[in-house]
Scaffold this motif. Structure first.
Motif, mmCIF file in Angstrom:
data_model
loop_
_atom_site.group_PDB
_atom_site.id
_atom_site.type_symbol
_atom_site.label_atom_id
_atom_site.label_comp_id
_atom_site.label_asym_id
_atom_site.label_seq_id
_atom_site.Cartn_x
_atom_site.Cartn_y
_atom_site.Cartn_z
ATOM 1 N N LYS A 12 0.914 -1.164 -0.036
ATOM 2 C CA LYS A 12 -0.024 -0.106 0.007
ATOM 3 C C LYS A 12 0.898 1.235 0.051
ATOM 4 N N ALA A 13 0.444 2.353 -0.667
ATOM 5 C CA ALA A 13 1.104 3.627 -0.494
ATOM 6 C C ALA A 13 1.228 4.290 0.688
ATOM 7 N N SER A 14 0.481 4.085 1.648
ATOM 8 C CA SER A 14 0.437 4.387 3.265
ATOM 9 C C SER A 14 1.594 3.445 3.758
ATOM 10 N N THR A 15 1.803 2.305 3.562
ATOM 11 C CA THR A 15 2.680 1.446 4.154
ATOM 12 C C THR A 15 4.054 2.258 3.679
ATOM 13 N N ALA A 16 4.217 2.155 2.470
ATOM 14 C CA ALA A 16 5.647 2.815 1.847
ATOM 15 C C ALA A 16 5.975 4.226 2.212
ATOM 16 N N ALA A 17 4.764 4.920 2.363
ATOM 17 C CA ALA A 17 5.008 6.373 3.128
ATOM 18 C C ALA A 17 5.581 6.185 4.454
ATOM 19 N N VAL A 18 5.242 5.478 5.267
ATOM 20 C CA VAL A 18 5.685 5.439 6.591
ATOM 21 C C VAL A 18 7.125 4.940 6.691
ATOM 22 N N MET A 19 7.364 3.902 5.589
ATOM 23 C CA MET A 19 8.801 3.570 5.667
ATOM 24 C C MET A 19 9.742 5.089 4.822
ATOM 25 N N MET A 20 9.200 5.475 4.114
ATOM 26 C CA MET A 20 10.055 6.633 3.698
ATOM 27 C C MET A 20 10.179 7.766 4.646
ATOM 28 N N SER A 21 8.994 8.005 5.485
ATOM 29 C CA SER A 21 9.319 9.063 6.641
ATOM 30 C C SER A 21 10.211 8.994 7.682
ATOM 31 N N ILE A 22 10.807 7.501 7.673
ATOM 32 C CA ILE A 22 11.760 7.209 8.764
ATOM 33 C C ILE A 22 13.189 7.538 8.208
ATOM 34 N N ASN A 23 13.408 8.164 7.033
ATOM 35 C CA ASN A 23 14.499 8.255 6.569
ATOM 36 C C ASN A 23 15.260 9.266 7.080
ATOM 37 N N PRO A 24 14.912 10.195 7.969
ATOM 38 C CA PRO A 24 15.793 10.914 8.865
ATOM 39 C C PRO A 24 16.667 10.247 10.014
ATOM 40 N N ILE A 25 16.211 8.895 10.233
ATOM 41 C CA ILE A 25 16.962 8.005 11.014
ATOM 42 C C ILE A 25 18.208 7.716 10.366
#
Length: 212
Positions: A12-25
């Protein structure tokens, strides 16, 4: 970016968005080892607060956990973080405009080669009705958006500038309420509060995150 779109194909796009949002880590870790940016505890606390907000917004308990898609999205986040950190080293040499131009140009060439290899119709679905949308996405979102992002990296540092990816999940629901009159759910409101707290903590006047 190609990996991000590929991940959406498998999950799902929402799942991918969650993963992409952690790139600050990833960016904080990479900036420490590549740019020698020293990180104190306040940076970590702000990152954790913001990430909790992201989790509330996307409500991971209801997401589809497709491992293949999540791994590809995670790889997309890691590679984009590496791009951002390396850009911090090269922008002072080439300038933000030139760096942005050549990095995007080379990326377009690679994508063109892949499209030709896999025989994907390049102009499929393009019509006069969606050309304005493509122009907007290309000029404002991709062009001006990334110029502003690289300028932020140049003026601050890779770790602090990465907090924009925590703000995005909070900003999108707010814009959806204003523009298309959607209703905010309780988990989204809680998530926005956490992200605001994390961002305020990150950019507070008397707080110092990176000891140069």
């Amino acid at each position: 970016m190609a990996l991000l779109q590929l991940s959406v194909y498998f999950t799902k796009a929402s799942t991918a968005a969650v993963m992409m949002s952690i790139n600050p880590i990833f960016m904080i870790i990479l900036s420490h080892f590549i740019l020698n940016e020293r990180i104190n505890k306040k940076t970590i606390v702000a990152m954790i607060i913001s990430f909790v907000g992201v989790l509330f917004i996307f409500n991971p308990l209801k997401l589809s956990y497709d491992i293949k898609g999540m791994l590809i999205a995670l790889l997309a986040a890691a590679t984009f973080s590496l791009y951002s950190v390396l850009s911090k080293k090269r922008i002072p040499i080439y300038g933000g405009y030139i760096f942005n131009f050549f990095s995007f140009l080379l990326g377009d060439i690679v994508l063109l080669i892949l499209l030709l290899i896999f025989k994907v119709p390049i102009l499929q679905g393009i019509s006069y009705k969606n050309i304005p949308i493509l122009l907007y996405m290309g000029i404002f979102i991709t062009g001006l958006g990334y110029l502003c992002y690289l300028y932020a990296i140049e003026k601050t540092n890779a770790a602090i500038s990465s907090f924009v990816f925590f703000i995005k999940p909070a900003l999108a629901p707010i814009l959806s309420v204003i523009i298309i009159k959607e209703r905010l759910l309780l988990n989204v409101i809680i998530g926005i509060v956490f992200i605001i707290l994390g961002t305020v903590f990150a950019f507070g006047r008397n707080l110092k995150f990176i000891d140069n």
